[in-house]
Design a protein around this motif. Structure first.
Motif, PDB file in Angstrom:
ATOM      1  N   UNK A 117      30.709  38.764  29.971  1.00  0.00           N
ATOM      2  CA  UNK A 117      30.832  37.672  30.504  1.00  0.00           C
ATOM      3  C   UNK A 117      31.501  37.650  31.529  1.00  0.00           C
ATOM      4  N   UNK A 118      32.610  37.557  31.715  1.00  0.00           N
ATOM      5  CA  UNK A 118      33.409  37.895  33.216  1.00  0.00           C
ATOM      6  C   UNK A 118      32.752  38.624  34.073  1.00  0.00           C
ATOM      7  N   UNK A 119      32.079  39.015  33.939  1.00  0.00           N
ATOM      8  CA  UNK A 119      31.414  40.359  35.132  1.00  0.00           C
ATOM      9  C   UNK A 119      30.898  39.898  36.421  1.00  0.00           C
ATOM     10  N   UNK A 120      30.306  38.020  36.156  1.00  0.00           N
ATOM     11  CA  UNK A 120      30.604  37.566  37.938  1.00  0.00           C
ATOM     12  C   UNK A 120      31.504  37.267  38.451  1.00  0.00           C
ATOM     13  N   UNK A 121      32.599  36.842  38.311  1.00  0.00           N
ATOM     14  CA  UNK A 121      33.882  36.559  38.636  1.00  0.00           C
ATOM     15  C   UNK A 121      34.258  37.669  39.029  1.00  0.00           C
ATOM     16  N   UNK A 122      33.839  38.771  37.994  1.00  0.00           N
ATOM     17  CA  UNK A 122      34.681  40.656  38.347  1.00  0.00           C
ATOM     18  C   UNK A 122      34.547  40.787  39.394  1.00  0.00           C
ATOM     19  N   UNK A 123      33.214  40.588  39.885  1.00  0.00           N
ATOM     20  CA  UNK A 123      31.940  40.798  41.515  1.00  0.00           C
ATOM     21  C   UNK A 123      32.517  39.891  42.788  1.00  0.00           C
ATOM     22  N   UNK A 124      33.208  39.302  42.425  1.00  0.00           N
ATOM     23  CA  UNK A 124      33.867  38.469  43.639  1.00  0.00           C
ATOM     24  C   UNK A 124      35.313  38.604  44.246  1.00  0.00           C
ATOM     25  N   UNK A 125      36.112  39.819  43.465  1.00  0.00           N
ATOM     26  CA  UNK A 125      36.863  40.106  43.863  1.00  0.00           C
ATOM     27  C   UNK A 125      37.248  41.591  45.317  1.00  0.00           C
ATOM     28  N   UNK A 126      35.682  41.835  44.609  1.00  0.00           N
ATOM     29  CA  UNK A 126      36.108  42.794  45.174  1.00  0.00           C
ATOM     30  C   UNK A 126      35.122  42.931  46.916  1.00  0.00           C
ATOM     31  N   UNK A 127      35.091  43.732  48.000  1.00  0.00           N
ATOM     32  CA  UNK A 127      36.757  44.805  48.068  1.00  0.00           C
ATOM     33  C   UNK A 127      37.944  44.019  47.709  1.00  0.00           C
ATOM     34  N   UNK A 128      38.717  44.572  46.937  1.00  0.00           N
ATOM     35  CA  UNK A 128      40.657  44.709  47.050  1.00  0.00           C
ATOM     36  C   UNK A 128      41.223  45.099  48.276  1.00  0.00           C
ATOM     37  N   UNK A 129      40.629  43.897  49.246  1.00  0.00           N
ATOM     38  CA  UNK A 129      41.191  44.793  50.484  1.00  0.00           C
ATOM     39  C   UNK A 129      42.646  43.089  50.549  1.00  0.00           C
ATOM     40  N   UNK A 130      42.856  42.077  49.893  1.00  0.00           N
ATOM     41  CA  UNK A 130      43.687  41.682  50.220  1.00  0.00           C
ATOM     42  C   UNK A 130      44.903  41.727  48.727  1.00  0.00           C
ATOM     43  N   UNK A 131      45.641  40.388  48.791  1.00  0.00           N
ATOM     44  CA  UNK A 131      46.610  40.316  47.401  1.00  0.00           C
ATOM     45  C   UNK A 131      46.227  39.643  46.722  1.00  0.00           C
ATOM     46  N   UNK A 132      46.144  38.740  47.235  1.00  0.00           N
ATOM     47  CA  UNK A 132      45.285  37.643  46.527  1.00  0.00           C
ATOM     48  C   UNK A 132      43.962  37.861  44.871  1.00  0.00           C
ATOM     49  N   UNK A 133      43.339  38.858  46.024  1.00  0.00           N
ATOM     50  CA  UNK A 133      42.277  39.760  45.182  1.00  0.00           C
ATOM     51  C   UNK A 133      42.469  40.768  44.302  1.00  0.00           C
ATOM     52  N   UNK A 134      43.307  41.378  44.674  1.00  0.00           N
ATOM     53  CA  UNK A 134      43.967  42.825  43.616  1.00  0.00           C
ATOM     54  C   UNK A 134      45.366  41.933  42.808  1.00  0.00           C
ATOM     55  N   UNK A 135      45.198  40.030  42.659  1.00  0.00           N
ATOM     56  CA  UNK A 135      46.037  40.414  41.996  1.00  0.00           C
ATOM     57  C   UNK A 135      45.051  39.670  40.340  1.00  0.00           C
TER      58      UNK A 135
END
Length: 275
Positions: A117-135
């Protein structure tokens, strides 16, 4: 929350992490590939950031588990030994799970539905190039279905302490960090050592024994103390009472002796008078 439970959670996370590496390893690989164009220094910072997010996510789940234990379980078990027995049962269950029993697979299946269910939200964090995305990626990672995580959460539930549950899950997450941040060579060495010496199984046995001790040792000690207390009462008694009884007996004996001497004097006077 006791230190023993925190140590158990730490060891549970460390010795169980080779098993979790099968599922988490793919996620770690995906995170690494998304950071291939990042400088080594920033890459290390991003890795630390998403692991921090994962630990915070575990802590949040532990807080919820502790709240459930406090609001739902604790009112039902006040004034009896059920909290201790339930904690012992959970430790035994988690220990048997670490030995390989698939007791928590149904929970993993339920967790997988939520993870999808969290799949769409997980896709939005890539690529992990910023610290907010990594968090954010780390926070989402905490909801990855894992039987070992669910076992730690069960311990947090029966701990009946929200802050203690959060601390337990944070420490559990710390135990998994070394395996997940190690290099490929180090991971192979750690997995080999843990597997060769069966440290996961050993930790499972220790948790089973700990759970049995939590359940039965207080009962055994109470029975032994009760029996010893009866013997002590029979053998030692009350010193003050013994002294009082002894004093009373001596006083009674002296009174009888004085009375006898008085009678002897009276008889002697009577004989003299008769003569």
């Amino acid at each position: 929350m006791t230190t023993a439970l925190l140590v158990a959670a730490l060891l549970m996370g460390f010795f169980g992490s080779p098993h979790c590496l099968g599922m988490c390893g793919g996620l770690v690989t995906a995170f690494g590939l998304s950071m291939k164009d990042v400088s080594p220094a920033k890459r290390r910072g991003l890795v630390a950031t998403y692991h921090l997010g994962r630990l915070l996510s575990y802590s949040f789940l532990g807080l919820l588990a502790g709240l459930i234990g406090t609001t739902v379980l604790e009112p039902l078990m006040m004034g009896n030994s059920m909290p201790r027995i339930l904690l012992g049962l959970v430790l035994v269950l988690v220990g048997i799970t670490m030995l390989g029993a698939p007791f928590l697979t149904k929970l993993e299946r339920f967790g997988m539905r939520f993870w999808q269910f969290l799949g769409p939200l997980r896709q939005k964090v890539f690529p992990l190039t910023t610290f907010p995305r990594a968090l954010t990626a780390g926070l989402l990672w905490g909801f990855l279905p894992c039987g070992l995580v669910y076992g730690a959460l069960l311990i947090a539930v029966v701990a009946h302490n929200p802050l203690g549950g959060a601390a337990l899950m944070f420490v559990f997450g710390l135990g998994t960090v070394p395996m997940l941040v190690a290099t490929h060579e180090t991971v192979g060495w750690m997995r080999d050592k843990i597997g060769r010496f069966r440290l996961r199984q050993l930790n499972g046995v220790v948790m089973v024994l700990s759970g049995m001790a939590v359940m039965f040792v207080p009962i055994i000690m109470a029975n032994m103390h009760g029996g010893h207390g009866g013997d002590t009462h029979m053998s030692h008694g009350n010193p003050a009472a013994i002294t009082s009884e002894a004093g009373g007996s001596n006083h009674h004996d002296m009174s009888q002796m004085d009375h006898s001497m008085h009678n002897m004097d009276t008889d002697a006077d009577t004989m003299n008078h008769s003569q």
